[in-house]
Design a protein around this motif. Structure first.
Motif, PDB file in Angstrom:
ATOM      1  N   VAL A 309    -164.771  30.766 -84.746  1.00 33.59           N
ATOM      2  CA  VAL A 309    -164.028  29.966 -83.772  1.00 33.59           C
ATOM      3  C   VAL A 309    -163.657  28.612 -84.376  1.00 33.59           C
ATOM      4  O   VAL A 309    -162.511  28.147 -84.241  1.00 33.59           O
ATOM      5  N   ILE A 310    -164.606  27.977 -85.042  1.00 31.53           N
ATOM      6  CA  ILE A 310    -164.326  26.670 -85.646  1.00 31.53           C
ATOM      7  C   ILE A 310    -163.304  26.813 -86.769  1.00 31.53           C
ATOM      8  O   ILE A 310    -162.382  25.999 -86.904  1.00 31.53           O
ATOM      9  N   LEU A 311    -163.435  27.863 -87.582  1.00 34.95           N
ATOM     10  CA  LEU A 311    -162.448  28.106 -88.626  1.00 34.95           C
ATOM     11  C   LEU A 311    -161.074  28.372 -88.017  1.00 34.95           C
ATOM     12  O   LEU A 311    -160.053  27.883 -88.515  1.00 34.95           O
ATOM     13  N   GLY A 312    -161.045  29.134 -86.932  1.00 34.15           N
ATOM     14  CA  GLY A 312    -159.774  29.407 -86.254  1.00 34.15           C
ATOM     15  C   GLY A 312    -159.123  28.142 -85.734  1.00 34.15           C
ATOM     16  O   GLY A 312    -157.898  27.994 -85.819  1.00 34.15           O
ATOM     17  N   ALA A 313    -159.928  27.201 -85.214  1.00 28.57           N
ATOM     18  CA  ALA A 313    -159.374  25.934 -84.722  1.00 28.57           C
ATOM     19  C   ALA A 313    -158.804  25.110 -85.871  1.00 28.57           C
ATOM     20  O   ALA A 313    -157.738  24.488 -85.729  1.00 28.57           O
ATOM     21  N   MET A 314    -159.483  25.099 -87.013  1.00 30.32           N
ATOM     22  CA  MET A 314    -158.973  24.353 -88.164  1.00 30.32           C
ATOM     23  C   MET A 314    -157.661  24.949 -88.658  1.00 30.32           C
ATOM     24  O   MET A 314    -156.714  24.224 -88.976  1.00 30.32           O
ATOM     25  N   ILE A 315    -157.585  26.284 -88.720  1.00 28.97           N
ATOM     26  CA  ILE A 315    -156.354  26.936 -89.171  1.00 28.97           C
ATOM     27  C   ILE A 315    -155.228  26.695 -88.165  1.00 28.97           C
ATOM     28  O   ILE A 315    -154.087  26.424 -88.543  1.00 28.97           O
ATOM     29  N   PHE A 316    -155.554  26.776 -86.871  1.00 28.74           N
ATOM     30  CA  PHE A 316    -154.555  26.576 -85.813  1.00 28.74           C
ATOM     31  C   PHE A 316    -153.935  25.194 -85.926  1.00 28.74           C
ATOM     32  O   PHE A 316    -152.702  25.048 -85.891  1.00 28.74           O
ATOM     33  N   TRP A 317    -154.761  24.169 -86.063  1.00 27.54           N
ATOM     34  CA  TRP A 317    -154.226  22.812 -86.133  1.00 27.54           C
ATOM     35  C   TRP A 317    -153.619  22.502 -87.500  1.00 27.54           C
ATOM     36  O   TRP A 317    -152.702  21.693 -87.606  1.00 27.54           O
ATOM     37  N   GLY A 318    -154.139  23.159 -88.549  1.00 30.20           N
ATOM     38  CA  GLY A 318    -153.499  23.016 -89.848  1.00 30.20           C
ATOM     39  C   GLY A 318    -152.094  23.584 -89.835  1.00 30.20           C
ATOM     40  O   GLY A 318    -151.149  22.960 -90.337  1.00 30.20           O
ATOM     41  N   TYR A 319    -151.947  24.768 -89.221  1.00 33.05           N
ATOM     42  CA  TYR A 319    -150.617  25.373 -89.073  1.00 33.05           C
ATOM     43  C   TYR A 319    -149.724  24.479 -88.230  1.00 33.05           C
ATOM     44  O   TYR A 319    -148.553  24.236 -88.569  1.00 33.05           O
ATOM     45  N   ASP A 320    -150.261  23.965 -87.117  1.00 36.13           N
ATOM     46  CA  ASP A 320    -149.464  23.154 -86.204  1.00 36.13           C
ATOM     47  C   ASP A 320    -148.920  21.901 -86.895  1.00 36.13           C
ATOM     48  O   ASP A 320    -147.765  21.525 -86.681  1.00 36.13           O
ATOM     49  N   ILE A 326    -142.618  21.256 -92.505  1.00 37.56           N
ATOM     50  CA  ILE A 326    -141.950  22.279 -93.315  1.00 37.56           C
ATOM     51  C   ILE A 326    -140.692  22.786 -92.630  1.00 37.56           C
ATOM     52  O   ILE A 326    -139.601  22.817 -93.216  1.00 37.56           O
ATOM     53  N   PHE A 327    -140.810  23.190 -91.366  1.00 39.49           N
ATOM     54  CA  PHE A 327    -139.676  23.790 -90.677  1.00 39.49           C
ATOM     55  C   PHE A 327    -138.583  22.772 -90.360  1.00 39.49           C
ATOM     56  O   PHE A 327    -137.402  23.116 -90.306  1.00 39.49           O
ATOM     57  N   SER A 328    -138.979  21.524 -90.119  1.00 41.68           N
ATOM     58  CA  SER A 328    -137.969  20.515 -89.787  1.00 41.68           C
ATOM     59  C   SER A 328    -137.079  20.165 -90.977  1.00 41.68           C
ATOM     60  O   SER A 328    -135.986  19.626 -90.805  1.00 41.68           O
ATOM     61  N   SER A 329    -137.542  20.489 -92.192  1.00 38.40           N
ATOM     62  CA  SER A 329    -136.749  20.202 -93.391  1.00 38.40           C
ATOM     63  C   SER A 329    -135.867  21.373 -93.805  1.00 38.40           C
ATOM     64  O   SER A 329    -135.096  21.255 -94.760  1.00 38.40           O
ATOM     65  N   MET A 330    -135.980  22.503 -93.091  1.00 42.52           N
ATOM     66  CA  MET A 330    -135.160  23.657 -93.438  1.00 42.52           C
ATOM     67  C   MET A 330    -133.735  23.460 -92.933  1.00 42.52           C
ATOM     68  O   MET A 330    -133.539  23.080 -91.772  1.00 42.52           O
ATOM     69  N   PRO A 331    -132.726  23.724 -93.777  1.00 43.32           N
ATOM     70  CA  PRO A 331    -131.336  23.438 -93.392  1.00 43.32           C
ATOM     71  C   PRO A 331    -130.790  24.328 -92.297  1.00 43.32           C
ATOM     72  O   PRO A 331    -129.875  23.938 -91.573  1.00 43.32           O
ATOM     73  N   PHE A 332    -131.311  25.555 -92.169  1.00 46.98           N
ATOM     74  CA  PHE A 332    -130.747  26.487 -91.198  1.00 46.98           C
ATOM     75  C   PHE A 332    -131.419  26.389 -89.827  1.00 46.98           C
ATOM     76  O   PHE A 332    -131.112  27.181 -88.927  1.00 46.98           O
ATOM     77  N   ILE A 333    -132.332  25.431 -89.619  1.00 46.76           N
ATOM     78  CA  ILE A 333    -132.997  25.257 -88.326  1.00 46.76           C
ATOM     79  C   ILE A 333    -132.709  23.851 -87.808  1.00 46.76           C
ATOM     80  O   ILE A 333    -132.980  22.863 -88.495  1.00 46.76           O
ATOM     81  N   THR A 334    -132.175  23.766 -86.603  1.00 48.01           N
ATOM     82  CA  THR A 334    -131.911  22.463 -86.011  1.00 48.01           C
ATOM     83  C   THR A 334    -133.200  21.895 -85.404  1.00 48.01           C
ATOM     84  O   THR A 334    -134.184  22.618 -85.211  1.00 48.01           O
ATOM     85  N   ALA A 335    -133.170  20.605 -85.105  1.00 51.69           N
ATOM     86  CA  ALA A 335    -134.358  19.941 -84.559  1.00 51.69           C
ATOM     87  C   ALA A 335    -134.790  20.566 -83.238  1.00 51.69           C
ATOM     88  O   ALA A 335    -135.986  20.664 -82.939  1.00 51.69           O
ATOM     89  N   SER A 336    -133.834  21.014 -82.423  1.00 55.99           N
ATOM     90  CA  SER A 336    -134.163  21.616 -81.135  1.00 55.99           C
ATOM     91  C   SER A 336    -134.739  23.024 -81.267  1.00 55.99           C
ATOM     92  O   SER A 336    -135.332  23.546 -80.316  1.00 55.99           O
ATOM     93  N   GLN A 337    -134.553  23.658 -82.445  1.00 57.11           N
ATOM     94  CA  GLN A 337    -135.029  25.030 -82.649  1.00 57.11           C
ATOM     95  C   GLN A 337    -136.396  25.088 -83.329  1.00 57.11           C
ATOM     96  O   GLN A 337    -137.002  26.161 -83.389  1.00 57.11           O
ATOM     97  N   VAL A 338    -136.877  23.949 -83.842  1.00 60.65           N
ATOM     98  CA  VAL A 338    -138.124  23.963 -84.614  1.00 60.65           C
ATOM     99  C   VAL A 338    -139.292  24.457 -83.774  1.00 60.65           C
ATOM    100  O   VAL A 338    -140.086  25.298 -84.206  1.00 60.65           O
ATOM    101  N   GLY A 339    -139.410  23.937 -82.533  1.00 53.70           N
ATOM    102  CA  GLY A 339    -140.532  24.318 -81.678  1.00 53.70           C
ATOM    103  C   GLY A 339    -140.562  25.812 -81.401  1.00 53.70           C
ATOM    104  O   GLY A 339    -141.607  26.459 -81.536  1.00 53.70           O
ATOM    105  N   ALA A 340    -139.410  26.373 -81.041  1.00 55.75           N
ATOM    106  CA  ALA A 340    -139.333  27.805 -80.748  1.00 55.75           C
ATOM    107  C   ALA A 340    -139.608  28.634 -81.995  1.00 55.75           C
ATOM    108  O   ALA A 340    -140.280  29.683 -81.927  1.00 55.75           O
ATOM    109  N   PHE A 341    -139.114  28.185 -83.148  1.00 52.90           N
ATOM    110  CA  PHE A 341    -139.326  28.925 -84.390  1.00 52.90           C
ATOM    111  C   PHE A 341    -140.804  28.931 -84.773  1.00 52.90           C
ATOM    112  O   PHE A 341    -141.321  29.941 -85.250  1.00 52.90           O
ATOM    113  N   ARG A 342    -141.497  27.797 -84.557  1.00 51.88           N
ATOM    114  CA  ARG A 342    -142.923  27.729 -84.870  1.00 51.88           C
ATOM    115  C   ARG A 342    -143.716  28.700 -84.008  1.00 51.88           C
ATOM    116  O   ARG A 342    -144.632  29.377 -84.480  1.00 51.88           O
TER     117      ARG A 342
END
Length: 372
Positions: A309-320, A326-342
């Motif tokens: 569980v603790i490892l899962g929380a660290m991975i979850f927040w590390g991913y978040d 990472i995704f906000s710097s991708m050219p094919f994803i707009t700022a409004s699409q980052v949340g949905a893509f994540r």
């Protein structure tokens, strides 16, 4: 960067505490609870409201946890005998009931305006250099404790991988044990170094980080003791086959109720820390999404495994945190699409994980309650 890592440490610890309560209910007892956020809501609001009336902060936290436990008693007493799917529906309804109450009872909770300006632990605390060194020493003791528990967990998994034979049980892989053990050690080292730097340059968040880490260590160790006690073994027996536990003379209903109440109390304690992290609480802070984030953490790390569980929380927040950059710097994803893509990517990761390792990273397939 130091302050941001302190925020991530607090968030991961907070969700670890929250998910440990869910893991006790589902991972060890087999109770499906989709309204776990209700316990956090009760713990947060009870702590803040009592403290604003002059109740000492420590006592307010204890009463908040007891209030969440009593709510678990009320819900569990009336619904814990239901079949798994009906229990899930009832708990979802209970979670929404609590949220709507705190949203509409403005005379008590101030409704959608939220509660602001309440006292915080270490809110006015300004340590001298000796006090800062003492806090770093406490953090060092905690780091040693965590590394010790990590080594015990890794050694147990290595023994299982080497000694268990037979096709009926799939032992943990040696490679995965070394990989995840090494990653966990790196996480611990980063948190320790960053935490020590933050404590030497003391802020309120640094003090809150130390407090929640101490609490998490105490709760984790306490759960580890009771889970390996006769009481914990009965919970596991109920999860596997409650008819067998009944045949052995165990009162299954009361054991389930105790686990439901204790898991709720832990979530209520997490609610107090959540209110201290936010410094202002609103009903919208306790959406059902929090419950399902806890489910993601438990499934990801491995149900029936507190270290997972603790490892899962660290991975979850590390991913978040990483995907925001990472995704906000991708050219094919707009700022409004980052949340949905994540959200889409984490959903894809979970689907792959459930196919590859349905028991989670550190879980055991033989202890997966949904395998039945």
């Amino acid at each position: 960067m130091v302050e941001y890592l302190v925020f991530l440490t607090i968030s991961a610890s907070l969700y670890s505490l929250f998910a440990l309560g869910l893991n006790l209910q589902w991972g060890f007892t087999g109770l499906i609870n989709f309204g776990h956020v209700a316990f956090m809501t009760i713990g947060a609001y009870t702590t803040v409201l009592l403290e604003s009336q002059g109740v000492p902060l420590f006592l307010a936290v204890i009463i908040g946890a007891l209030g969440a436990s009593i709510f678990g008693l009320i819900i569990g007493f009336s619904s814990i005998k239901l079949r798994e799917d009906y229990l899930a529906i009832v708990t979802i309804g209970a979670g929404e009931l609590v949220r709507l109450i705190v949203q509409n009872e403005e005379w008590l909770t101030k409704g959608t305006f939220g509660i602001q300006g309440y006292n915080l632990p270490f809110g006015t605390f300004k340590p001298n250099p000796l006090g800062k060194l003492l806090m770093v020493a406490i953090l060092t003791v905690l780091a040693v404790f965590v590394v010790w528990r990590l080594w015990i967990n890794v050694r147990q998994r290595l023994n299982l991988a080497k000694n268990i034979q037979g096709k009926s049980y799939q032992p943990p892989s040696l490679l995965s044990t070394y990989v995840w053990g090494s990653l966990a050690f790196i996480f611990i080292l980063i948190c320790y170094v960053n935490g020590a730097i933050a404590l030497m340059d003391y802020t309120y968040k640094a003090g809150l980080m130390l407090l929640i880490l101490i609490t998490l260590a105490v709760i984790y160790y306490g759960l580890d003791i009771i889970i390996h006690s006769p009481w914990g073994r009965v919970l596991k027996a109920i999860r596997e086959d409650e008819e067998v536990a009944k045949a052995l003379g165990k009162n299954v209903f009361w054991y389930k109720l105790q686990a439901f109440m204790l898991g709720g109390a832990i979530a209520g304690l997490a609610g107090a820390f959540y209110s201290w992290q936010l410094t202002t609480i609103y009903p919208s802070s306790f959406e059902p999404l929090m419950t399902f984030n806890a489910w993601i953490i438990v499934v990801l790390g491995g149900s029936g495994n507190n270290a997972g569980v603790i490892l899962g929380a660290m991975i979850f927040w590390g991913y978040d945190s990483l995907t925001r950059f990472i995704f906000s710097s991708m050219p094919f994803i707009t700022a409004s699409q980052v949340g949905a893509f994540r959200v889409m990517v984490i959903g894809l990761i979970l689907m792959i994980l459930m196919i590859w390792r349905p028991q989670g990273i550190l879980g055991r397939k033989g202890e997966l309650s949904l395998s039945k």
